[in-house]
Design an enzyme around this catalytic site. Structure first.
Site, mmCIF file in Angstrom:
data_model
loop_
_atom_site.group_PDB
_atom_site.id
_atom_site.type_symbol
_atom_site.label_atom_id
_atom_site.label_comp_id
_atom_site.label_asym_id
_atom_site.label_seq_id
_atom_site.Cartn_x
_atom_site.Cartn_y
_atom_site.Cartn_z
ATOM 1 C CD GLU A 261 -2.860 1.215 2.721
ATOM 2 O OE1 GLU A 261 -3.705 2.263 2.840
ATOM 3 O OE2 GLU A 261 -1.983 0.537 3.546
ATOM 4 C CG ASP B 172 -6.186 3.860 1.515
ATOM 5 O OD1 ASP B 172 -7.048 5.588 1.365
ATOM 6 O OD2 ASP B 172 -6.074 3.100 2.740
ATOM 7 C CD GLN C 289 -7.060 -0.757 3.724
ATOM 8 O OE1 GLN C 289 -6.873 -0.940 4.336
ATOM 9 N NE2 GLN C 289 -6.299 0.466 3.897
ATOM 10 C CD GLU D 287 -7.038 2.268 6.887
ATOM 11 O OE1 GLU D 287 -5.474 1.245 7.355
ATOM 12 O OE2 GLU D 287 -6.030 2.535 5.519
#
Length: 230
Positions: free
Chosen positions: A78, A113, A139, A175
């Site tokens: 990530e 993300d 995410q 998240e």
């Protein structure tokens, strides 16, 4: 999984020892039925030699990937935005994907993300489409405040629809930092869960329905809520 600040890329310190700790992580993931592990890269702001960090990262990730493959696990990598995590080794999607491709390990995937990507790269929907097949976990959070995704500058209905068009069938992690109590902030998910429930009438109302496949009539469709940041 990683060595905290050390991660897997620091040319100095303990980074070279990190993969030897992976056995325990793989064991826990297998026991929990979790098919993928997020491996952190580390903060390298004080490392003078970027090339040396890349070499250590590559060596460690190849070893970690081979260990994970023996347990039938995937690794996700990530990029983190430099506003929240200054000095993190990887901050942009495309350069991270180039590093992953250089590993030549099929069980290492990008972690998309949306929050970090919007801050660092933008152009979210086109990026989702262009990078399809490269990411194994997604995410979400509102931008810029990292609260529930019904706030901020992003249109998540369109983002969810874009992921569905690409055929992405993995889970999405929430998240974010709730504005208040986690339970009070989950109302934003209701219309999406209702859409999934209509497309899967046999799904139990007491559990998260399964992620529909790319041919589902419900749009946008996602249903896997793993955890909210607290």
């Amino acid at each position: 999984m990683g060595g905290g600040r050390e991660g897997l890329c620091r040319a100095s310190g303990q980074a070279r020892r990190v993969p030897r700790q992976r056995g325990a992580g793989d064991h826990h993931a297998t026991g929990l039925g979790c098919p993928r592990i997020h491996v952190t890269s580390g903060i390298t702001a004080d490392e003078p030699d970027r090339a040396a960090c890349e070499a250590v990262w590559t060596e460690n990730l190849r070893e970690a990937a081979d260990m994970a493959a023996n347990a039938n696990l995937f690794i996700s990598i990530e990029p983190l935005n430099s506003r929240d995590v200054p000095g993190y080794f990887i901050a942009h999607q495309d350069p991270t994907l180039a590093l992953i491709e250089g590993l030549d390990r099929r069980n290492v995937l990008l972690q998309f993300d949306v929050y970090h990507t919007q801050i660092m790269d933008g152009d979210i929907i086109r990026r989702i489409e262009r990078l399809k097949g490269a990411y194994g976990h997604v995410q979400i959070a509102g931008v810029p405040d990292r609260h529930e995704p019904d706030t901020g500058e992003l249109n998540y209905a369109e983002i969810f629809a874009a992921f569905e068009r690409t055929g992405f069938d993995g889970p999405m992690g929430c998240e974010y930092n709730p504005r208040g109590r986690t339970e009070d902030g989950l109302g934003w998910a209701a219309p999406y869960l209702r859409a999934v429930s209509r497309s899967r009438p046999s799904a139990s109302s007491s559990s998260c329905p399964a992620w529909p496949n790319a041919t589902s009539s419900a749009s946008p469709t996602w249903s896997s809520v793993w955890a909210c940041r607290t």
